[in-house]
Design a protein around this motif. Structure first.
Motif, PDB file in Angstrom:
ATOM      1  N   THR A 265       0.206  -1.539  -0.275  1.00 26.32           N
ATOM      2  CA  THR A 265       0.042   0.156   0.722  1.00 26.32           C
ATOM      3  C   THR A 265       0.536   1.157  -0.063  1.00 26.32           C
ATOM      4  O   THR A 265       0.250   2.944  -0.135  1.00 26.32           O
ATOM      5  N   THR A 266       2.223   1.022  -0.143  1.00 24.33           N
ATOM      6  CA  THR A 266       2.769   2.413  -0.023  1.00 24.33           C
ATOM      7  C   THR A 266       3.501   2.499  -1.210  1.00 24.33           C
ATOM      8  O   THR A 266       3.964   2.034  -2.262  1.00 24.33           O
ATOM      9  N   CYS A 267       3.230   4.316  -1.950  1.00 22.00           N
ATOM     10  CA  CYS A 267       4.093   4.429  -2.981  1.00 22.00           C
ATOM     11  C   CYS A 267       4.568   5.910  -2.680  1.00 22.00           C
ATOM     12  O   CYS A 267       4.444   6.936  -2.190  1.00 22.00           O
ATOM     13  N   LEU A 268       5.885   5.535  -3.239  1.00 19.75           N
ATOM     14  CA  LEU A 268       6.943   6.613  -3.008  1.00 19.75           C
ATOM     15  C   LEU A 268       7.188   7.056  -4.980  1.00 19.75           C
ATOM     16  O   LEU A 268       7.808   6.509  -5.521  1.00 19.75           O
ATOM     17  N   MET A 269       6.796   8.680  -4.316  1.00 20.65           N
ATOM     18  CA  MET A 269       7.015   9.249  -6.130  1.00 20.65           C
ATOM     19  C   MET A 269       8.194  10.395  -5.626  1.00 20.65           C
ATOM     20  O   MET A 269       7.675  11.370  -5.224  1.00 20.65           O
ATOM     21  N   ARG A 270       8.983  10.620  -7.296  1.00 19.09           N
ATOM     22  CA  ARG A 270       9.758  12.284  -6.991  1.00 19.09           C
ATOM     23  C   ARG A 270       8.776  12.551  -8.376  1.00 19.09           C
ATOM     24  O   ARG A 270       9.864  11.658  -9.507  1.00 19.09           O
ATOM     25  N   TYR A 271       8.599  13.441  -8.335  1.00 19.83           N
ATOM     26  CA  TYR A 271       7.766  14.432  -9.371  1.00 19.83           C
ATOM     27  C   TYR A 271       9.291  15.148  -9.833  1.00 19.83           C
ATOM     28  O   TYR A 271       9.962  16.056  -9.511  1.00 19.83           O
ATOM     29  N   PRO A 272       9.410  15.604 -11.396  1.00 21.82           N
ATOM     30  CA  PRO A 272      10.026  16.661 -11.994  1.00 21.82           C
ATOM     31  C   PRO A 272       9.439  17.872 -10.864  1.00 21.82           C
ATOM     32  O   PRO A 272       8.310  17.750 -10.654  1.00 21.82           O
ATOM     33  N   GLY A 273      11.180  18.870 -10.735  1.00 17.86           N
ATOM     34  CA  GLY A 273      10.642  20.073  -9.583  1.00 17.86           C
ATOM     35  C   GLY A 273      12.236  19.916  -9.103  1.00 17.86           C
ATOM     36  O   GLY A 273      12.925  19.546  -9.296  1.00 17.86           O
ATOM     37  N   ARG A 274      11.696  20.593  -7.893  1.00 21.62           N
ATOM     38  CA  ARG A 274      13.017  20.153  -6.882  1.00 21.62           C
ATOM     39  C   ARG A 274      13.271  18.654  -6.144  1.00 21.62           C
ATOM     40  O   ARG A 274      11.979  18.647  -6.315  1.00 21.62           O
ATOM     41  N   SER A 275      13.865  19.201  -5.460  1.00 18.61           N
ATOM     42  CA  SER A 275      14.303  17.905  -4.206  1.00 18.61           C
ATOM     43  C   SER A 275      12.971  17.874  -3.658  1.00 18.61           C
ATOM     44  O   SER A 275      12.716  18.522  -2.506  1.00 18.61           O
ATOM     45  N   SER A 276      12.608  16.537  -3.753  1.00 21.96           N
ATOM     46  CA  SER A 276      11.210  15.783  -3.098  1.00 21.96           C
ATOM     47  C   SER A 276      11.098  14.764  -2.935  1.00 21.96           C
ATOM     48  O   SER A 276      11.696  14.387  -4.663  1.00 21.96           O
ATOM     49  N   MET A 277       9.716  13.902  -2.194  1.00 18.20           N
ATOM     50  CA  MET A 277       9.527  12.759  -2.227  1.00 18.20           C
ATOM     51  C   MET A 277       7.384  13.052  -1.281  1.00 18.20           C
ATOM     52  O   MET A 277       7.665  13.274  -0.446  1.00 18.20           O
ATOM     53  N   ILE A 278       7.061  12.110  -2.852  1.00 22.05           N
ATOM     54  CA  ILE A 278       5.645  12.551  -2.243  1.00 22.05           C
ATOM     55  C   ILE A 278       5.473  11.058  -2.333  1.00 22.05           C
ATOM     56  O   ILE A 278       5.798  10.334  -2.869  1.00 22.05           O
ATOM     57  N   VAL A 279       4.818  10.823  -0.940  1.00 19.65           N
ATOM     58  CA  VAL A 279       3.958   8.846  -0.172  1.00 19.65           C
ATOM     59  C   VAL A 279       2.339   9.332  -0.085  1.00 19.65           C
ATOM     60  O   VAL A 279       2.059   9.994   0.256  1.00 19.65           O
ATOM     61  N   LEU A 280       2.701   8.181  -1.079  1.00 21.38           N
ATOM     62  CA  LEU A 280       1.238   8.202  -0.967  1.00 21.38           C
ATOM     63  C   LEU A 280       1.150   6.565  -0.093  1.00 21.38           C
ATOM     64  O   LEU A 280       1.316   6.112  -0.453  1.00 21.38           O
TER      65      LEU A 280
END
Length: 373
Positions: A265-280
């Motif tokens: 159930t975990t999704c780690l996402m690094r989209y184009p942009g600044r350094s970041s991490m989105i966790v779904l």
């Protein structure tokens, strides 16, 4: 045993020959209960970024498969996790998140140290065969992994680092600063769909050219590649090189769309942009209901203009599109018109393929098989 054979009907280890999970896996209470007992309760579940539990005394509380759990950094700096349940009369001990130097039950004031050991139980000095030192909170597994905190209710489960192969190496290659990122924003959603439909939708971009036209300009779909491993899959693409209608990435320092799904159930996402991490974080709450949280971890606690635009795009466009899709699928699965469908497989592993969905379904069926008497 018969039910487990039936639920695997149509599935083939070869994704080019396989059908999807049966619709009953998405609609019946029997299989939802199996999801909680055999999947959610026995796998590593995302809790938070490590920044939330760095200091001794810091704590937070979560529910995992309906069980209240408390995560605490003790005075020796050891990260611990317990059932958030008093050993006296089962009252919840901690609420929310914060910092404390002890754990005191709000019902009868039993007091525990941060390592879970009971140290005070008022008016028990006259009880026979009662020793405070013999009472301790029930622990569950907790692990810091890739800059985040995970828990597992299964005390016999292997560590997440051991189970997940090269996942941490991959994440830290693309996001070497993940530990230093800080919380910037959260989005929450209440979705009328089974959690497995939500995961299915996340794992393939076969639907993207039809349903997510903005996204198909944000990333270069010709470079989109999905690779499956033991308990995770990676979803990689270059940033789009033409103007897009999602959000402006012309000044982006991160030029790659790097995404990982960690079973279940975990999704780690690094989209184009600044350094970041989105966790779904995908949270099952019923056969036809799922909660989602999107946590944005950024270079600064305040999103910049590009990140605010990305958050707006995800919230007002991409999520609206995806939620509409999975809720429609759930309604369709509740009709007699659908039992299961074929997996669409690209042998080259492109994003426009459902082989990662097939990989997920195999893991689900393995878990169901282990539940067989």
């Amino acid at each position: 045993m018969t039910q487990n054979r039936e639920i695997s009907f149509g599935y083939d280890p070869d994704s080019s020959r396989s059908s999807s999970l049966l619709s009953s896996a998405y609609t019946d209470h029997q299989w939802y209960d199996a999801d909680l007992k055999m999947i959610i309760s026995k796998t590593w579940q995302w809790v938070c970024h490590v920044e939330k539990t760095r200091k001794p005394g810091s704590y937070l509380t979560v529910d995992i498969a309906g069980h209240p759990i408390a995560i605490v950094r003790d005075n020796e700096g050891i990260l611990r996790a317990f059932y958030n349940v008093c050993k006296h009369r089962a009252h919840q001990l901690l609420s929310g998140e914060g910092s404390t130097n002890r754990i005191m039950c709000p019902y009868h004031a039993w007091v525990y140290k941060l390592d879970g050991q009971l140290v005070r139980a008022p008016h028990t000095e006259n009880l026979n065969e009662f020793k405070i030192e013999n009472i301790c909170l029930d622990e569950v597994q907790v692990e810091e992994f890739c800059g985040f905190v995970f828990v597992n209710l299964n005390l016999e489960a292997a560590s997440l680092a051991n189970q997940s192969g090269d996942l941490e190496t991959e994440v830290r290659h693309w996001a070497p600063d993940v530990d230093q990122l800080t919380f910037g924003h959260r989005l929450t959603y209440d979705i009328k769909s089974n959690w497995k439909n939500v995961v299915d939708n996340f794992l393939e971009c076969y639907h993207c050219p039809t349903a997510h036209k903005d996204f198909c300009n944000l990333v270069d779909m010709d470079t989109y590649k999905v690779t499956t491993y033991g308990i995770y899959s990676s979803h990689m693409a270059d940033a789009g090189n033409i103007p897009n209608t999602a959000y402006d990435v012309s000044n982006a320092t991160v030029k790659t769309h790097a995404v990982w799904w960690l079973y279940p159930t975990t999704c780690l996402m690094r989209y184009p942009g600044r350094s970041s991490m989105i966790v779904l974080n995908i949270i099952p709450v019923g056969p036809d209901r799922t909660l989602e949280t999107y946590d944005f971890f950024l270079e600064t606690s305040e999103p910049d203009v590009m990140e605010l635009d990305a958050i707006r795009y995800l919230d007002e466009v991409l999520q609206v599109e995806d939620i509409g899709l999975v809720e429609s699928v759930q309604r369709g699965m509740n009709t007699p018109a659908f039992t299961q469908g074929r997996i669409v497989n690209d042998p080259d592993g492109s994003g426009k393929s459902e082989h990662a969905v097939h990989h997920f379904h195999g893991l689900v069926l393995d878990a169901y098989a282990k539940a067989a008497p």
